[in-house]
Motif scaffolding. Structure first.
Motif, PDB file in Angstrom:
ATOM      1  N   CYS A  46       1.982  -1.965  -2.268  1.00 21.88           N
ATOM      2  CA  CYS A  46       1.047  -1.529  -1.224  1.00 21.88           C
ATOM      3  C   CYS A  46       0.617  -0.088  -1.476  1.00 21.88           C
ATOM      4  O   CYS A  46       1.423   0.755  -1.857  1.00 21.88           O
ATOM      5  CB  CYS A  46       1.723  -1.649   0.144  1.00 21.88           C
ATOM      6  SG  CYS A  46       0.715  -1.032   1.503  1.00 21.88           S
ATOM      7  N   CYS A  57      -0.678   1.923   0.883  1.00 28.43           N
ATOM      8  CA  CYS A  57      -0.881   2.634   2.152  1.00 28.43           C
ATOM      9  C   CYS A  57      -0.097   3.947   2.183  1.00 28.43           C
ATOM     10  O   CYS A  57       0.807   4.181   1.390  1.00 28.43           O
ATOM     11  CB  CYS A  57      -0.560   1.733   3.348  1.00 28.43           C
ATOM     12  SG  CYS A  57       1.149   1.765   3.932  1.00 28.43           S
ATOM     13  N   CYS A 100       3.697   3.635   2.588  1.00 28.81           N
ATOM     14  CA  CYS A 100       4.384   3.244   1.355  1.00 28.81           C
ATOM     15  C   CYS A 100       4.359   4.377   0.333  1.00 28.81           C
ATOM     16  O   CYS A 100       5.244   4.477  -0.517  1.00 28.81           O
ATOM     17  CB  CYS A 100       3.775   1.960   0.783  1.00 28.81           C
ATOM     18  SG  CYS A 100       4.187   0.540   1.808  1.00 28.81           S
ATOM     19  N   HIS A 153       1.810   0.183   8.224  1.00 33.11           N
ATOM     20  CA  HIS A 153       1.900  -0.568   6.969  1.00 33.11           C
ATOM     21  C   HIS A 153       1.421  -2.011   7.159  1.00 33.11           C
ATOM     22  O   HIS A 153       0.667  -2.535   6.331  1.00 33.11           O
ATOM     23  CB  HIS A 153       3.329  -0.576   6.413  1.00 33.11           C
ATOM     24  CG  HIS A 153       3.527  -1.686   5.427  1.00 33.11           C
ATOM     25  ND1 HIS A 153       3.081  -1.598   4.125  1.00 33.11           N
ATOM     26  CD2 HIS A 153       4.034  -2.939   5.587  1.00 33.11           C
ATOM     27  CE1 HIS A 153       3.325  -2.763   3.522  1.00 33.11           C
ATOM     28  NE2 HIS A 153       3.904  -3.586   4.381  1.00 33.11           N
TER      29      HIS A 153
HETATM   30 ZN   LIG Z   1       2.254  -0.030   2.917  1.00 32.70          ZN
END
Ligand SMILES: [Zn+2]
Length: 378
Positions: free
Chosen positions: A326, A328, A331, A357
């Motif tokens: 991921c 984001c 993360c 998330h």
């Molecule tokens: Zn994430």
């Protein structure tokens, strides 16, 4: 008003790629609609929601009517300004609460019934805590016990004061144990309310009609025929879609075939991660689901490797991000160990981090599905 364009219809499935243009910007479809029940995505600031690439939100007319009341929202420049969301926005009609406060409470069940269904609600039955009449529903406010009335006229008047780009017609979401006699009665009422919702609109906001009919193909077909004959700007699919995933996929397929291709379709209140591919393949353009934030607040992260329960102590030794695949912000910046520590220490930031998330995870997944439709592989 809104404008919807299908950019590409898949040859492999009913999936389609589209652009839904609203006065507050364009939405690439198919996509998730984030659920901001009381005017907020729980545990997140509006700017965070933007950063998760959520394109569109839906607020709850019933809850905002109770608190703070649409007059307060209107006095602060309507919903977009009030909640600092200068992007596309929907409001539901409050119809779902007809069910959840009524038969749902009496029978202690959600709109989807697991296992065998029996005909526990018959023609002319009334729920205990509210009264369904030809003009709408009388019920007691769960906030202060006041007697309140909500029908198509009232719902549209409230939704116009809230000022979202897209409104929904007032409907009844019947309980999954309703017998066909009750369903027919309820459906006829929902259809009359659909026409009355359209007649009540005086603003330039878009209005979606809602197709009901439970799990019965002939009722869904009948509902789609009546609702799509009315000049709605798009269509919502409400109510029960069967108790298991295979039935849901089959029923969504019916809806994909029954609804006119040129107008946008919204699936109401459904969308666990494992449902999304089926929803997109059935030709749905938008769907709203509380799953990413509801699970997020309860410590469950959706990842490319499945669900992770971040309350498990084993993660205290895990330095990896929630999902290594991921991109984001959560993360990028935080470890599983830290997030697990926050849940165990009951720090409310834990809820924000996993909610952020999970929304990013949904939106990444949907962006990939849109790419697949574009490339002709879905
Ligand atoms: Zn994430």
């Amino acid at each position: 008003m809104i404008h919807f364009r299908v950019l590409k219809q898949s040859k492999r499935s009913r999936a389609r790629l589209g652009i839904l243009s609203t006065p507050h910007g364009d939405v690439e479809t198919p996509t998730l609609v984030g659920v901001a029940t009381q005017g907020a995505i729980k545990a997140l600031m509006t700017d965070d929601v933007v950063a998760t690439h959520t394109q569109l939100l839906i607020c709850n007319t019933f809850h905002l009517h109770l608190k703070p009341g649409e007059a307060i929202v209107a006095a602060h420049g309507k919903l977009h300004k009030f909640m600092h969301w200068n992007r596309p926005l929907m409001t539901d009609s409050g119809g779902f609460q007809v069910f959840s406060l009524g038969f749902g409470r009496d029978l202690n069940m959600g709109k989807i019934l697991k296992g065998a269904s029996s005909e526990r609600v018959r023609a002319h039955d009334q729920p205990q805590s509210l009264t369904i009449t030809e003009h709408g529903v009388r019920f007691r406010s769960p906030v202060d016990g006041h007697s309140l009335f909500l029908g198509p006229k009232e719902s549209i008047a409230i939704q116009q004061k809230l000022g979202a780009d897209i409104m929904f017609a007032f409907d009844e979401c019947p309980p999954p144990v309703a017998g066909t006699a009750y369903l027919r009665e309820s459906l006829a009422r929902t259809h009359r309310w659909a026409a009355q919702s359209l007649a009540a609109r005086t603003s330039r906001q878009a209005l979606y009609g809602i197709v009901q009919g439970g799990k019965f193909f002939r009722l869904r077909k009948e509902s789609a025929r009546v609702i799509t004959a009315l000049p709605f700007d798009g269509f919502g699919i409400g109510g029960e879609l069967g108790g298991d995933k295979a039935t849901m996929a089959r029923m969504l397929g019916w809806m994909g075939d029954l609804l006119p291709p040129a107008k946008p379709r919204h699936l109401l209140g459904t969308g666990h991660p494992e449902d999304i591919l089926g929803i997109v393949r059935a030709g749905m353009d938008t769907f709203d689901s509380i799953a990413p934030t509801h699970y997020g607040r309860h410590g469950v992260a959706f990842t490319s490797a499945g669900r992770l329960d971040m309350k498990k102590t084993s993660f205290l030794k895990d330095d990896r991000p929630l999902d290594p695949k991921c991109g984001c912000k959560v993360c990028h910046d935080y470890s599983r160990a830290y997030i697990t520590h926050l849940f165990r220490a009951k720090e409310i930031a834990a809820m924000s981090l996993v909610s952020f998330h999970n929304l990013s995870f949904y939106n990444d997944y949907l962006a990939r599905l849109r790419r697949d439709i574009r490339r002709g592989v879905l």
